[in-house]
Enzyme design. Structure first.
Site, PDB file in Angstrom:
ATOM      1  N   ASP A 175       0.816  -1.214   0.000  1.00 48.34           N
ATOM      2  CA  ASP A 175       0.000   0.000   0.000  1.00 48.34           C
ATOM      3  C   ASP A 175       0.850   1.265   0.000  1.00 48.34           C
ATOM      4  OD1 ASP A 175       0.896  -0.544   2.571  1.00 48.34           O
ATOM      5  OD2 ASP A 175      -1.082  -0.948   3.380  1.00 48.34           O
ATOM      6  N   ASN A 177      -7.943  -2.821  14.022  1.00 49.86           N
ATOM      7  CA  ASN A 177      -9.294  -3.153  13.558  1.00 49.86           C
ATOM      8  C   ASN A 177      -9.299  -4.361  12.621  1.00 49.86           C
ATOM      9  OD1 ASN A 177      -8.262  -2.180  11.174  1.00 49.86           O
ATOM     10  ND2 ASN A 177      -9.673  -0.450  10.985  1.00 49.86           N
ATOM     11  N   HIS A 206      -7.394  -4.803   9.907  1.00 44.80           N
ATOM     12  CA  HIS A 206      -7.082  -4.605   8.476  1.00 44.80           C
ATOM     13  C   HIS A 206      -5.763  -5.285   8.094  1.00 44.80           C
ATOM     14  CE1 HIS A 206      -5.026  -0.462   9.407  1.00 44.80           C
ATOM     15  NE2 HIS A 206      -4.091  -1.364   9.273  1.00 44.80           N
ATOM     16  N   GLU A 230      -9.740  -2.298   4.824  1.00 50.19           N
ATOM     17  CA  GLU A 230     -10.407  -1.927   6.074  1.00 50.19           C
ATOM     18  C   GLU A 230     -11.695  -2.749   6.256  1.00 50.19           C
ATOM     19  OE1 GLU A 230      -8.799  -0.161   8.150  1.00 50.19           O
ATOM     20  OE2 GLU A 230      -8.595   1.935   7.585  1.00 50.19           O
TER      21      GLU A 230
HETATM   22  C1  F6R Z   1       1.279  -1.361   6.170  1.00 48.18           C
HETATM   23  C2  F6R Z   1       0.039  -2.090   6.271  1.00 48.18           C
HETATM   24  C3  F6R Z   1      -0.813  -2.070   7.490  1.00 48.18           C
HETATM   25  C4  F6R Z   1      -0.027  -2.327   8.770  1.00 48.18           C
HETATM   26  C5  F6R Z   1      -0.944  -2.254   9.978  1.00 48.18           C
HETATM   27  C6  F6R Z   1      -0.176  -2.478  11.270  1.00 48.18           C
HETATM   28  O1  F6R Z   1       1.883  -1.571   4.905  1.00 48.18           O
HETATM   29  O2  F6R Z   1      -0.305  -2.707   5.317  1.00 48.18           O
HETATM   30  O3  F6R Z   1      -1.816  -3.056   7.344  1.00 48.18           O
HETATM   31  O4  F6R Z   1       0.573  -3.590   8.686  1.00 48.18           O
HETATM   32  O5  F6R Z   1      -1.556  -1.002  10.020  1.00 48.18           O
HETATM   33  O6  F6R Z   1       0.704  -1.418  11.482  1.00 48.18           O
HETATM   34  P1  F6R Z   1       1.748  -1.471  12.673  1.00 48.18           P
HETATM   35  O7  F6R Z   1       2.713  -2.543  12.372  1.00 48.18           O
HETATM   36  O8  F6R Z   1       2.403  -0.099  12.642  1.00 48.18           O
HETATM   37  O9  F6R Z   1       0.973  -1.708  13.928  1.00 48.18           O
END
Ligand code: F6R
Length: 250
Positions: free
Chosen positions: A67, A136, A138, A143
């Protein structure tokens, strides 16, 4: 789906890095699916260590990131392109021409989504996909939604995600509200999935992923249908599973 207990963050990172390194050793031209955020930083550090100490060779590897924020330039220090350069690419012998990240500056959403989907298809899909997980549930920026969205798409980030990611910005107002993300098609087509999670703030998402009903409101639960997914968690991330579904840890 295999649920793996790691005693702490370092051991979670070492297990994930070992799975990725094995792919690179056995298939030097593989396609690595990569993630950003705080969780995979230790995995990248371990891969860098293996590159420096064990000759782990990234020169023929292709990468596709999950992403990118819409509207951020590659040299913005909050962009995921910048993150990947700082946390992995600049430390290993990767060919930057073989790295791929959605172009956050493409204003034409349809064009960018089609382009990115075609890039991944042209590489033959992902061999091993590294994932973090949002509080959440994702994965990428898929999402909670009414449906599991299949293809690369632009998404309005939820308030929960904006608040969770505000820690990386000077203020919450600077967090972009829209991102491009790989959809579930490429994630589920990956030959191997490696999801890493640490900390108590991920305990509910991990419980929903491994013990809840598969449901697009808990996006990671789609991985219940993946034949070769490793869910690697530290003790805190596993705390709710240990309390409510201990049989899954045996
Ligand atoms: C980032 C991504 C997100 C993160 C998720 C967890 O490329 O795809 O899904 O993996 O938001 O983020 P952290 O590791 O910062 O808790």
């Amino acid at each position: 789906m295999k649920l793996i207990y790691a005693k702490d963050y370092d051991s979670m990172s070492a297990i994930a890095a070992t799975l990725i390194a094995n792919e690179v050793y056995t298939n030097p031209t593989c396609v690595l699916g990569l993630a950003t955020g705080s969780t995979p930083v230790g995995t990248y550090k371990e891969l860098i260590r293996m590159h420096k100490n064990n000759d782990l060779d990234f020169s023929k590897v292709n990468t596709v990131n999950l992403d990118e924020y819409k509207g951020l330039t590659k040299d913005n220090d909050q962009s995921y392109a910048y993150f990947m350069y700082e946390n992995l690419f600049k430390h290993v012998n990767i060919d930057m021409e073989k790295t791929n990240i959605p172009n956050g500056l493409n204003e034409d959403i349809e064009d960018e989504c089609n382009r990115y989907e075609a890039v991944i298809d042209s590489l033959g899909g992902v061999d091993i996909q590294l994932l973090g997980i949002g509080q959440n549930g994702h994965i990428g920026f898929n999402e909670p939604d009414k449906v599991f969205v299949s293809k690369t798409h632009a998404i309005e980030l939820t308030q929960n995600t904006i608040e969770a990611n505000a820690r990386f910005f000077n203020s919450i107002d600077e967090v972009p509200t829209v991102a491009y993300t790989m959809g579930n098609r490429q994630i589920m087509n990956a030959k191997t999935v490696v999801l890493v999670a640490n900390g108590a703030n991920k305990a509910q998402a991990i419980y929903d992923l491994v013990a809840g009903d598969a449901n697009p409101m808990s996006p990671a639960s789609i991985l219940q249908f993946h034949q070769n997914a490793y869910i690697i968690c530290d003790e805190a991330a596993l705390s709710l599973v240990a309390q409510k579904a201990p049989e899954l840890l045996k």
